[in-house]
Design an enzyme around this catalytic site. Structure first.
Site, short mmCIF file in Angstrom:
data_model
loop_
_atom_site.label_atom_id
_atom_site.label_comp_id
_atom_site.label_asym_id
_atom_site.label_seq_id
_atom_site.Cartn_x
_atom_site.Cartn_y
_atom_site.Cartn_z
N GLU A 93 47.03 83.49 6.93
CA GLU A 93 46.06 83.94 8.17
C GLU A 93 46.15 85.73 7.72
O GLU A 93 47.12 86.06 6.89
CB GLU A 93 47.58 84.51 9.36
CG GLU A 93 46.49 82.97 9.61
CD GLU A 93 47.86 81.84 10.89
OE1 GLU A 93 49.03 82.69 10.15
OE2 GLU A 93 47.30 81.10 10.58
N TYR A 105 41.89 87.24 -1.48
CA TYR A 105 41.54 85.85 -1.39
C TYR A 105 40.05 85.62 -1.04
O TYR A 105 39.39 84.22 -2.12
CB TYR A 105 42.49 85.40 0.44
CG TYR A 105 43.49 86.04 0.50
CD1 TYR A 105 44.40 85.83 -0.19
CD2 TYR A 105 43.33 86.65 1.58
CE1 TYR A 105 45.56 85.97 -0.15
CE2 TYR A 105 44.84 87.11 2.07
CZ TYR A 105 45.87 86.74 1.00
OH TYR A 105 47.38 87.23 1.26
#
Ligand code: COA
Length: 137
Positions: A93, A105
């Site tokens: 998360e 990411y």
């Protein structure tokens, strides 16, 4: 080792983990690794292993060393580790406001698979989290 990690944690995050959160992660279902430069801790990551999944709980580079490719290096290390351990996927998360981490990411192949409303505390309320996944194998 924990005092050095806590200094970095408090410098790097607006809402840092508590000492207790770090202590809780030193159990058997977790994997923690530090990055050293001349015996000084400059980064760390903490993963929880749930069956065939890695959950990245914390990944951090000291602000003095950010933007030099070290975060990406740590993430690659996690991916290699997951592949070695034959994990099916890596999940995490990230705060919707954390553009640097989200870029890291997404540039490393993670895709958004969900959003958790009001997941994180902020100094003035709550903030959503993106749920990101890297499928392996
Ligand atoms: C997120 C974090 C781990 C990234 O580590 P880093 O060493 O600073 O990042 P890197 O230099 O390896 O850069 C990796 C990617 O991040 C992104 N990035 C880095 N600095 C950036 C900036 N100033 N603005 C936008 N994107 C940026 C880029 O996509 C970069 O890849 P690229 O160079 O191929 O474009 C680090 O900034 C950090 O510890 N932040 C505080 C803690 C945190 O937010 N952790 C993530 C919680 S989910």
């Amino acid at each position: 080792m924990l005092p050095s990690i806590l200094i970095i944690e408090n410098q790097a995050y607006p809402i840092p983990w508590s000492v207790q959160s770090f202590k809780d992660s030193l159990t058997k279902d977790y994997f923690c690794q530090v990055m050293l430069l001349e015996e000084q801790i400059i980064g760390y990551f903490i993963i929880q292993i749930i069956l065939d999944e890695f959950q990245i709980l914390n990944i951090c580079i000291s602000p003095d060393y950010q933007g030099k490719g070290l975060g990406k290096l740590q993430l690659l290390e996690i991916v290699k580790l997951a592949e070695t351990k034959r994990m099916n996927r890596i999940l995490l998360e990230v705060r919707t406001s954390n553009k640097v981490a989200k870029n890291l990411y997404q540039n490393s192949g993670f895709h958004q698979i969900g959003k958790r409303k009001n997941y994180y505390p902020t100094k003035s309320g709550r903030e959503d989290a993106f749920v990101l996944e890297l499928a392996l194998g």
